[in-house]
Design a protein around this motif. Structure first.
Motif, short mmCIF file in Angstrom:
data_model
loop_
_atom_site.label_atom_id
_atom_site.label_comp_id
_atom_site.label_asym_id
_atom_site.label_seq_id
_atom_site.Cartn_x
_atom_site.Cartn_y
_atom_site.Cartn_z
N GLN A 153 12.34 -3.99 7.22
CA GLN A 153 10.96 -3.73 7.40
C GLN A 153 10.33 -2.70 8.48
OE1 GLN A 153 8.69 -5.01 4.88
NE2 GLN A 153 7.32 -3.63 5.82
N LYS A 154 10.92 -2.71 9.45
CA LYS A 154 10.77 -1.70 10.72
C LYS A 154 11.29 -0.48 10.12
CE LYS A 154 9.07 -4.25 13.94
NZ LYS A 154 7.75 -3.93 14.27
N VAL A 155 12.38 -0.36 9.44
CA VAL A 155 12.75 0.95 8.90
C VAL A 155 12.03 1.59 7.67
CG1 VAL A 155 14.78 2.23 7.97
CG2 VAL A 155 15.02 0.29 9.63
N PHE A 156 11.54 0.50 6.87
CA PHE A 156 10.87 1.07 5.92
C PHE A 156 9.47 1.80 6.33
CE2 PHE A 156 12.77 -2.70 3.13
CZ PHE A 156 13.85 -2.20 3.12
N GLU A 157 8.81 0.89 7.28
CA GLU A 157 7.70 1.72 7.98
C GLU A 157 7.66 3.04 8.61
OE1 GLU A 157 6.43 -1.42 10.52
OE2 GLU A 157 5.89 -2.88 9.14
N MET A 158 8.82 3.25 9.33
CA MET A 158 9.05 4.48 10.02
C MET A 158 9.81 5.35 9.14
SD MET A 158 10.42 3.04 13.65
CE MET A 158 9.57 2.03 14.81
N ASN A 159 10.44 5.12 8.27
CA ASN A 159 11.06 6.05 7.33
C ASN A 159 11.39 5.68 5.99
OD1 ASN A 159 12.88 8.36 6.28
ND2 ASN A 159 14.85 7.24 7.37
N PRO A 160 10.24 5.72 5.20
CA PRO A 160 10.10 5.18 3.87
C PRO A 160 11.05 5.78 2.87
CG PRO A 160 8.09 6.51 4.30
CD PRO A 160 8.56 6.15 5.85
N LYS A 161 11.50 7.01 3.27
CA LYS A 161 12.25 7.81 2.04
C LYS A 161 13.77 7.73 2.44
CE LYS A 161 8.32 11.12 0.93
NZ LYS A 161 8.16 12.74 0.67
N ARG A 179 13.09 2.40 -6.87
CA ARG A 179 12.88 3.05 -8.38
C ARG A 179 11.47 3.70 -8.11
NH1 ARG A 179 16.08 -0.90 -10.70
NH2 ARG A 179 14.06 -2.35 -11.13
N SER A 180 10.40 2.65 -7.27
CA SER A 180 9.07 3.06 -7.59
C SER A 180 8.71 4.30 -6.73
CB SER A 180 8.10 1.82 -7.16
OG SER A 180 8.54 1.45 -5.97
N LYS A 181 9.45 4.45 -5.42
CA LYS A 181 9.36 5.53 -4.47
C LYS A 181 10.34 6.83 -4.84
CE LYS A 181 8.99 2.48 -0.68
NZ LYS A 181 7.55 2.89 -0.28
N GLY A 182 10.84 6.72 -6.23
CA GLY A 182 11.65 7.88 -6.61
C GLY A 182 12.75 8.20 -5.94
N LEU A 183 13.51 7.32 -4.99
CA LEU A 183 14.48 7.52 -4.08
C LEU A 183 15.78 7.19 -5.09
CD1 LEU A 183 13.44 5.27 -1.18
CD2 LEU A 183 13.26 7.76 -1.60
N LYS A 184 16.71 7.89 -4.61
CA LYS A 184 18.15 8.08 -5.26
C LYS A 184 19.19 7.77 -4.21
CE LYS A 184 17.08 10.59 -9.47
NZ LYS A 184 17.24 11.59 -10.36
N LYS A 185 20.24 6.78 -4.63
CA LYS A 185 21.35 6.70 -3.74
C LYS A 185 22.42 7.91 -3.90
CE LYS A 185 25.27 3.56 -3.22
NZ LYS A 185 25.95 2.53 -3.84
#
Length: 709
Positions: A530-538, A567-573
């Motif tokens: 959760q901390k990482v998502f807040e600081m680096n959402p991409k 998927r909703s954020k348009g991120l790709k592994k």
């Protein structure tokens, strides 16, 4: 009339290098005034050979004897041509020195990398009762700035104020430049804002000052105000602004500047602008634009080649970087230190060891062998290409090591899991009277983390402030969190994060998240994620890590929830990708790759290996497959992993006993790690694999990491 004829003859002889004064005697001889006039012209054009001829003529004609006027002019000529030794001889022989002479000498020293001599001469000038003026101070201030003599510069500034010359535009510009070199842009800005009159140099000095001192946004602000002041930009202005655009990745503004340059091509001439545009587009990850500009340059200089090669290297296209370097060499372009360092960086990205060795041979021939910066790049390249012995050999050959070279060697040991050797190297550094800095301490703490040396790492961390006066920064905390987490002390790592003296970064929380995955601590993993998502959402890596943690617990609903977020954020592994070098050719394999010319043979080899491994007792570890599918499907998915394709290819194309070196862009999974250990024993091969975290040396069925990674 005769004097005029003589003057014409002399001018003619000075323009013809084959004419000798003795062969064409001038009669009557030139007067002092005529010699002075010609000498002034030669000073302005820096015509050194012709000036030497005139000097000869004045000596033989006797004009120079006891002639302060001509001696002064002659000293100024040599100083302006950068021949300070000759200028000093004449200067010392003049008894009555005027301000013109002092100023030319001070300027000559300041502009020819003799800044200290310029300051000494300035003090000598004052001691003789000669007053400094608006021609003196700009070069005295330049000398202070070049030598970074802050206190001396401030003292000279106070002398400027007392003399009432602070408002002189040339002196004011020199003050701006000096404080810019000191890194004191606050004071430079205050002086700039107080200036009643500003010219283009004033604005350019502020723009370049902000860029060089790491504040490109301020540079753009000044540029905007310059536009409002209705002052036209020149080539120097645009160079500064393009550098700011490159730093900020401001592609839109960079394109606008490019368009302006094209429109004003007839008015703005600066040989560096094209190179600056190439650099800007590379920094903005617009390599297509960079390449178009680069290909359009007819006469490419070393900077053009370096900008383009570095652009590919920095944007992860090491292959194109190496190809362009080969073309550069074939076209006979001059290779310099920057080229070498860049191409070594490209080699270590894809473990192109053989190519790197060829570059090493090339740089030795070119005389870069003893260069400490190049030497350090070689240490790094050999280490990242898996040859730690070569790293150590280069390290030993560096005649005068600095902290960066020590840090590179320590880091190399750490990445290869040789923590004890890294600590030994660290103690060796201290024994050689070096004081470890932030970089060295980061390297040794990272080495402790890779080797699981908890007590040693904690001891170094706790002592760094006391012994070396280095306050722990984010990089040090990150290493310690990683060290504790990997070793299973996840709660201690969590408590450390909560009590840190600096605000934790996303990297620190990501290190704890990775440790939670390793030690299956789901609750703490959720907090960290959760901390990482807040600081680096991409940052897609942390989403994948949390998804994999849920998958390992068979919490498939949570897995789908996290994947839906991705998927909703348009991120790709990023797909799994491995590199292997065979006969100086680097081959790339993606997960499930079937594009290689030898695909049929590679998959046939994999099938053979699978059968032989199962006969030897191999049982697939399908926990690395984080999908809710049948077990048989999971097993098939494992055999498509990129490192297995690379190993099979290397086994086909290299002789028995040849070491196989592989670089992978992701962490090696548990099953691939097991398979590689078994292949090393079955095929009697050493396999050196570098994943995103560290090196694995597989020999005789064992890995150097001790299954700790």
């Amino acid at each position: 009339m005769n004097g005029n004829i003589s003057l014409k003859l002399l001018k003619k002889s000075l323009c013809t290098t084959t004419v000798h004064f003795k062969e064409q005697p001038l009669s009557p001889p030139l007067t002092s005034l005529q010699c002075g006039t010609i000498l002034q012209s030669l000073t302005n054009t820096k015509s050194f050979p012709k000036g030497q001829k005139l000097h000869s003529l004045m000596v033989t004609s006797g004009n120079l004897l006891n002639n302060t006027y001509l001696s002064t002019k002659l000293a100024a000529f040599y100083a302006n041509c950068g021949r300070m030794a000759q200028a000093r001889v004449i200067f010392d022989g003049i008894l009555l020195k005027n301000s013109f002479l002092w100023n030319f000498m001070i300027r000559g020293y300041a502009c020819n990398e003799c800044s200290l001599k310029a300051l000494v001469l300035y003090r000598e000038m004052l001691s003789f009762g000669q007053k400094a003026d608006n021609f003196t101070y700009p070069f005295v201030l330049k000398a202070c700035g070049d030598l970074l003599l802050v206190e001396t510069g401030r003292r000279v500034h106070s002398e400027v104020v007392v003399s009432g010359l602070e408002s002189d535009i040339y002196v004011a510009n020199a003050l701006l430049a000096m404080y810019s070199k000191f890194g004191d842009m606050g004071l430079a800005r205050m002086l700039f804002d107080r200036m009643l009159e500003r010219d283009l140099i004033s604005w350019n000095t502020m723009i370049s000052g902000y860029v060089k001192n790491g504040n490109p946004r301020k540079a753009l602000e000044v540029f905007e105000k310059m536009g409002k002041a209705e002052l036209k930009a020149d080539g120097t202005t645009l160079l500064g602004i393009l550098s700011a655009c490159a730093e900020l990745m401001a592609l839109k503004l960079g394109k606008e500047i490019h368009a302006y340059v094209v429109r004003k091509s007839g008015e703005i001439r600066n040989e560096f602008l094209t190179n600056s545009l190439i650099e800007m587009y590379c920094n903005c990850k617009s390599l297509a634009y960079s390449r178009r500009l680069f290909d359009g340059v007819k006469l490419k200089d070393t900077v053009s080649w370096n900008s383009m090669i570095r652009g590919y290297e920095q944007n992860g296209d090491a292959f194109e970087s190496l190809r362009l370097f080969c073309r550069m060499v074939m076209e006979g372009a001059e290779v310099d230190e920057v080229t070498i360092i860049t191409i070594l960086g490209a080699c270590d990205q894809i473990s192109a060891l053989q190519f790197g060795m060829s570059v090493h041979s090339c740089l030795v021939k070119k005389g870069f062998g003893a260069n400490i910066i190049v030497g350090t790049a070689l240490i790094d390249m050999y280490s990242k290409c898996g040859s730690l012995s070569c790293s150590r050999r280069v390290f030993e050959e560096i005649p005068r090591k600095n902290l960066v070279s020590w840090s590179a060697m320590i880091s190399g040991y750490g990445a290869h899991g040789q923590g004890e050797e890294a600590i030994s190297c660290y103690h060796e550094l201290v024994a050689n009277n070096f004081t470890p800095d932030e970089g060295v301490l980061t390297s040794v703490l990272s080495a402790c983390s890779h080797a699981g040396l908890v007590n040693e790492g904690k001891h170094i961390f706790n002592r760094m402030t006391i012994e070396y006066n280095v306050k722990p920064r984010l990089a040090h905390y990150s290493c310690l969190v990683d060290l504790l987490g990997r070793a299973g002390h996840v709660h201690e790592a969590y408590e450390l994060i909560k009590t840190m003296e600096v605000k934790p970064s996303s990297d620190i929380w990501a290190a704890l998240l990775s440790a939670c995955r390793l030690h299956k601590n789901v609750k703490l993993a959720e907090v960290s994620a959760q901390k990482v998502f807040e600081m680096n959402p991409k940052g897609v890596g942390s989403y994948i890590c949390l998804s994999n943690i849920y998958a390992s617990e068979k919490r498939w609903d949570d897995v789908e929830r996290v994947r839906a977020m991705v998927r909703s954020k348009g991120l790709k592994k990023p797909p799994g990708c491995s590199f292997v070098e065979v006969d100086k050719m680097v081959h790339r394999f993606l997960v499930g790759d079937k594009s290689h010319p030898q695909t049929h043979d590679v998959y046939a080899k994999l099938k053979e290996l699978n059968l032989r491994l199962k006969e030897a007792g191999y049982k697939p570890d399908t926990t690395s497959v984080f999908y809710d599918v049948e077990e048989e499907v999971r097993e098939k998915m494992l055999w498509d992993h990129s490192e297995r394709l690379a190993i099979a290819f290397a086994l086909i194309n290299t002789g028995p006993g040849t070491t196989i070196r592989i670089t992978k862009n992701l962490r090696v999974c548990n099953d691939c790690h097991t398979v590689t250990k078994m292949i090393s024993e079955l095929m009697n091969r050493e396999i050196i694999m570098r994943d995103i975290h560290r090196f694995h040396h597989f020999r005789h069925g064992f890995c150097s990491c001790g299954d700790y990674w």
